[in-house]
Design a protein around this motif. Structure first.
Motif, PDB file in Angstrom:
ATOM      1  N   SER A  40       0.821  -1.215   0.000  1.00  0.00           N
ATOM      2  CA  SER A  40       0.000   0.000   0.000  1.00  0.00           C
ATOM      3  C   SER A  40       0.856   1.266   0.000  1.00  0.00           C
ATOM      4  CB  SER A  40      -0.935   0.014   1.207  1.00  0.00           C
ATOM      5  OG  SER A  40      -0.189   0.056   2.394  1.00  0.00           O
ATOM      6  N   ARG A  41       1.969   1.224   0.706  1.00  0.00           N
ATOM      7  CA  ARG A  41       2.784   2.415   0.913  1.00  0.00           C
ATOM      8  C   ARG A  41       3.153   3.141  -0.380  1.00  0.00           C
ATOM      9  NH1 ARG A  41       6.441   4.295   4.964  1.00  0.00           N
ATOM     10  NH2 ARG A  41       7.269   6.241   4.199  1.00  0.00           N
ATOM     11  N   HIS A  48      -4.247   1.272  -3.825  1.00  0.00           N
ATOM     12  CA  HIS A  48      -3.892   1.724  -2.479  1.00  0.00           C
ATOM     13  C   HIS A  48      -5.039   1.469  -1.503  1.00  0.00           C
ATOM     14  CE1 HIS A  48      -3.642   4.737   0.834  1.00  0.00           C
ATOM     15  NE2 HIS A  48      -2.522   4.080   0.972  1.00  0.00           N
ATOM     16  N   ARG A  52      -4.462  -0.939   1.532  1.00  0.00           N
ATOM     17  CA  ARG A  52      -4.513  -0.321   2.868  1.00  0.00           C
ATOM     18  C   ARG A  52      -5.582  -1.015   3.727  1.00  0.00           C
ATOM     19  NH1 ARG A  52      -2.888   4.649   5.563  1.00  0.00           N
ATOM     20  NH2 ARG A  52      -4.342   4.955   7.265  1.00  0.00           N
ATOM     21  N   GLN A 139       7.201  -2.088   7.649  1.00  0.00           N
ATOM     22  CA  GLN A 139       6.887  -0.693   7.967  1.00  0.00           C
ATOM     23  C   GLN A 139       7.255  -0.363   9.413  1.00  0.00           C
ATOM     24  OE1 GLN A 139       5.328   1.210   4.558  1.00  0.00           O
ATOM     25  NE2 GLN A 139       5.468   2.063   6.607  1.00  0.00           N
ATOM     26  N   ALA A 140       7.024  -1.348  10.287  1.00  0.00           N
ATOM     27  CA  ALA A 140       7.185  -1.075  11.717  1.00  0.00           C
ATOM     28  C   ALA A 140       8.649  -0.995  12.138  1.00  0.00           C
ATOM     29  CB  ALA A 140       6.476  -2.165  12.530  1.00  0.00           C
ATOM     30  N   ALA A 143      11.119   2.460  11.987  1.00  0.00           N
ATOM     31  CA  ALA A 143      10.468   3.615  12.612  1.00  0.00           C
ATOM     32  C   ALA A 143      10.302   3.400  14.115  1.00  0.00           C
ATOM     33  CB  ALA A 143       9.105   3.867  11.958  1.00  0.00           C
ATOM     34  N   ARG A 180       6.451  13.242  -2.156  1.00  0.00           N
ATOM     35  CA  ARG A 180       5.280  13.111  -3.003  1.00  0.00           C
ATOM     36  C   ARG A 180       5.628  13.577  -4.412  1.00  0.00           C
ATOM     37  NH1 ARG A 180       3.705  10.538   0.679  1.00  0.00           N
ATOM     38  NH2 ARG A 180       1.752  10.714   1.845  1.00  0.00           N
ATOM     39  N   THR A 220       4.399  13.391  12.373  1.00  0.00           N
ATOM     40  CA  THR A 220       5.301  12.240  12.297  1.00  0.00           C
ATOM     41  C   THR A 220       4.606  10.965  11.848  1.00  0.00           C
ATOM     42  OG1 THR A 220       6.683  13.270  13.952  1.00  0.00           O
ATOM     43  CG2 THR A 220       6.975  10.907  13.668  1.00  0.00           C
ATOM     44  N   PHE A 221       3.339  10.801  12.173  1.00  0.00           N
ATOM     45  CA  PHE A 221       2.593   9.641  11.680  1.00  0.00           C
ATOM     46  C   PHE A 221       1.858   9.967  10.376  1.00  0.00           C
ATOM     47  CE2 PHE A 221       2.613   8.157  16.263  1.00  0.00           C
ATOM     48  CZ  PHE A 221       3.368   7.018  16.029  1.00  0.00           C
ATOM     49  N   GLY A 222       2.278  11.020   9.705  1.00  0.00           N
ATOM     50  CA  GLY A 222       1.615  11.404   8.467  1.00  0.00           C
ATOM     51  C   GLY A 222       0.323  12.157   8.755  1.00  0.00           C
ATOM     52  N   ARG A 226      -3.208   9.222   3.606  1.00  0.00           N
ATOM     53  CA  ARG A 226      -2.549   7.945   3.882  1.00  0.00           C
ATOM     54  C   ARG A 226      -1.638   8.036   5.099  1.00  0.00           C
ATOM     55  NH1 ARG A 226      -0.900   6.576  -1.507  1.00  0.00           N
ATOM     56  NH2 ARG A 226       0.425   5.068  -0.531  1.00  0.00           N
ATOM     57  N   CYS A 228      -0.051   6.940   8.790  1.00  0.00           N
ATOM     58  CA  CYS A 228       0.281   5.641   9.363  1.00  0.00           C
ATOM     59  C   CYS A 228      -0.974   5.039   9.985  1.00  0.00           C
ATOM     60  CB  CYS A 228       1.358   5.809  10.431  1.00  0.00           C
ATOM     61  SG  CYS A 228       1.809   4.228  11.184  1.00  0.00           S
ATOM     62  N   PRO A 229      -1.298   3.806   9.634  1.00  0.00           N
ATOM     63  CA  PRO A 229      -2.492   3.197  10.209  1.00  0.00           C
ATOM     64  C   PRO A 229      -2.247   2.613  11.601  1.00  0.00           C
ATOM     65  CG  PRO A 229      -1.492   1.696   8.624  1.00  0.00           C
ATOM     66  CD  PRO A 229      -0.662   2.950   8.608  1.00  0.00           C
ATOM     67  N   ALA A 230      -1.012   2.742  12.102  1.00  0.00           N
ATOM     68  CA  ALA A 230      -0.668   2.007  13.325  1.00  0.00           C
ATOM     69  C   ALA A 230      -0.040   2.860  14.430  1.00  0.00           C
ATOM     70  CB  ALA A 230       0.281   0.869  12.963  1.00  0.00           C
TER      71      ALA A 230
HETATM   72  C1  HEM Z   1       7.267   5.359  15.414  1.00  0.00           C
HETATM   73  C2  HEM Z   1       6.811   4.471  14.598  1.00  0.00           C
HETATM   74  C3  HEM Z   1       6.150   4.802  13.281  1.00  0.00           C
HETATM   75  C4  HEM Z   1       6.124   5.956  12.555  1.00  0.00           C
HETATM   76  C5  HEM Z   1       6.760   7.289  12.910  1.00  0.00           C
HETATM   77  C6  HEM Z   1       5.354   5.706  11.355  1.00  0.00           C
HETATM   78  C7  HEM Z   1       5.087   6.647  10.371  1.00  0.00           C
HETATM   79  C8  HEM Z   1       4.423   6.398   9.192  1.00  0.00           C
HETATM   80  C9  HEM Z   1       4.139   7.369   8.166  1.00  0.00           C
HETATM   81  C10 HEM Z   1       4.542   8.836   8.192  1.00  0.00           C
HETATM   82  C11 HEM Z   1       3.474   6.745   7.177  1.00  0.00           C
HETATM   83  C12 HEM Z   1       2.922   7.380   5.889  1.00  0.00           C
HETATM   84  C13 HEM Z   1       3.958   7.525   4.855  1.00  0.00           C
HETATM   85  C14 HEM Z   1       3.508   8.420   3.732  1.00  0.00           C
HETATM   86  O1  HEM Z   1       2.761   9.380   3.971  1.00  0.00           O
HETATM   87  O2  HEM Z   1       3.913   8.169   2.608  1.00  0.00           O
HETATM   88  C15 HEM Z   1       3.327   5.370   7.570  1.00  0.00           C
HETATM   89  C16 HEM Z   1       2.706   4.427   6.810  1.00  0.00           C
HETATM   90  C17 HEM Z   1       2.497   3.149   7.241  1.00  0.00           C
HETATM   91  N1  HEM Z   1       2.813   2.633   8.484  1.00  0.00           N
HETATM   92 FE1  HEM Z   1       3.737   3.543   9.994  1.00  0.00          FE
HETATM   93  N2  HEM Z   1       4.933   4.417  11.379  1.00  0.00           N
HETATM   94  C18 HEM Z   1       5.383   3.828  12.535  1.00  0.00           C
HETATM   95  C19 HEM Z   1       5.168   2.563  12.974  1.00  0.00           C
HETATM   96  C20 HEM Z   1       4.376   1.665  12.322  1.00  0.00           C
HETATM   97  C21 HEM Z   1       4.045   0.375  12.828  1.00  0.00           C
HETATM   98  C22 HEM Z   1       4.442  -0.183  14.218  1.00  0.00           C
HETATM   99  C23 HEM Z   1       3.300  -0.235  11.862  1.00  0.00           C
HETATM  100  C24 HEM Z   1       2.665  -1.588  11.875  1.00  0.00           C
HETATM  101  C25 HEM Z   1       2.420  -2.303  12.943  1.00  0.00           C
HETATM  102  C26 HEM Z   1       3.161   0.692  10.749  1.00  0.00           C
HETATM  103  C27 HEM Z   1       2.495   0.449   9.569  1.00  0.00           C
HETATM  104  C28 HEM Z   1       2.380   1.328   8.515  1.00  0.00           C
HETATM  105  C29 HEM Z   1       1.780   0.999   7.216  1.00  0.00           C
HETATM  106  C30 HEM Z   1       1.172  -0.340   6.814  1.00  0.00           C
HETATM  107  C31 HEM Z   1       1.854   2.146   6.425  1.00  0.00           C
HETATM  108  C32 HEM Z   1       1.370   2.291   4.975  1.00  0.00           C
HETATM  109  C33 HEM Z   1      -0.008   2.921   4.965  1.00  0.00           C
HETATM  110  C34 HEM Z   1      -0.539   3.197   3.581  1.00  0.00           C
HETATM  111  O3  HEM Z   1       0.160   2.964   2.606  1.00  0.00           O
HETATM  112  O4  HEM Z   1      -1.685   3.654   3.458  1.00  0.00           O
HETATM  113  N3  HEM Z   1       3.814   1.846  11.074  1.00  0.00           N
HETATM  114  N4  HEM Z   1       3.905   5.189   8.817  1.00  0.00           N
END
Ligand code: HEM
Length: 246
Positions: A40-41, A48, A52, A139-140, A143, A180, A220-222, A226, A228-230
């Motif tokens: 998905s990313r 997507h 997702r 993904q996890a 980060a 982007r 930081t989590f976006g 899209r 971060c779902p987590a």
């Molecule tokens: C501190 C830890 C984390 C940070 C800062 C973080 C941050 C992000 C960000 C900014 C994105 C979006 C990227 C974009 O906009 O292109 C993202 C996407 C994603 N993250 Fe996290 N993440 C973290 C931990 C995790 C964990 C623990 C998981 C899973 C258990 C996870 C699963 C995902 C997935 C599957 C996506 C893709 C979502 C999509 O494509 O729609 N992340 N993350």
């Protein structure tokens, strides 16, 4: 184009005209390149949405509170050797027994830099689990470890693990930028998350690390289409490790 302001960053992240820069689609099945073409990313539009949904469904089967206590217990058991704990805890919760291949597979996941070792690591993971599950592990990995590492630098400033984590996410994000492609102009846009998280129009005294801020609207989590779902899972894994350490 470089974006440093919080409001502009949110506008871009919320506008479907901006998509993740496309990745090559011709990788041999089971390789890192193939994986990147199918997660998905790096996808847009219908693929997507579909991909997702699959990861979000998989995440819904995980309980952040259980991840947190498992991460705490494993960190204590290992006498503070916390590296790989988040990945092993997440792997166990997802039914993946052997997560040793995750760091090597994850090393080229964001950059796209392939190697025979990374391809072999991806194959090892795909032998054990489906694509949404492997996506979550990759993904996890960096980060979450990055968040723990950065939080430990500030451990002396508060005893409140949550407060430390929230402020570290704002002040020292483990991911420094999001990219982007502007589908109208073809321009590449880089969102500087460090700068946006310290936008003086949004955060008072932005360069000061201040755990008493609590939750803030950091990026930081976006954000937007899209994110971060987590975030709850990431925070739970990191909080569990920190509880085991501090
Ligand atoms: C501190 C830890 C984390 C940070 C800062 C973080 C941050 C992000 C960000 C900014 C994105 C979006 C990227 C974009 O906009 O292109 C993202 C996407 C994603 N993250 Fe996290 N993440 C973290 C931990 C995790 C964990 C623990 C998981 C899973 C258990 C996870 C699963 C995902 C997935 C599957 C996506 C893709 C979502 C999509 O494509 O729609 N992340 N993350």
């Amino acid at each position: 184009m470089l974006i440093t302001r919080h409001a502009e960053a949110r506008t871009v992240l919320d506008d479907p005209r901006y998509v993740p820069p496309p990745v090559p689609q011709d990788g041999r099945e089971g390789t890192l390149a193939w994986l990147r073409a199918h997660v998905s990313r790096f996808s847009t539009g219908d693929p997507h949405d579909r991909r997702r949904r699959a990861v979000v469904e998989r995440l819904a089967s995980l309980d952040p509170a259980e991840l947190r206590s498992a991460a705490r217990a494993m960190t204590l058991e290992r006498g503070g050797e916390w590296r790989r704990v988040p990945t092993e805890v997440l792997g166990a919760a997802l039914g993946v027994k052997d997560t040793a291949a995750v760091p090597v597979a994850a090393s080229g996941y964001l950059s796209g830099e392939g190697s025979p070792e990374a391809d072999a690591a991806v194959a090892t993971l795909l032998d054990q689990a489906d694509l949404p599950t492997v996506t979550l592990l990759l993904q996890a990995y960096a980060a979450t470890e990055g968040l723990i590492e950065n939080t430990l630098k500030h451990a002396a400033t508060s005893v409140d693990v949550e407060a430390l984590l929230h402020e570290t996410l704002r002040h020292d994000p483990p991911l420094k930028a999001s990219r982007r492609l502007d589908t109208r102009t073809g321009d590449e846009v880089t969102i500087d998350l460090v700068a946006a998280n310290r936008d003086p129009g949004v955060f008072a005294d932005p360069d000061r690390f201040d755990p008493s801020r609590g939750r803030t609207p950091h990026l930081t989590f976006g954000y937007g289409i899209r994110p971060c779902p987590a975030p709850d899972h990431a925070l739970a894994l990191a909080a569990g490790v920190l509880e085991g350490l501090l």
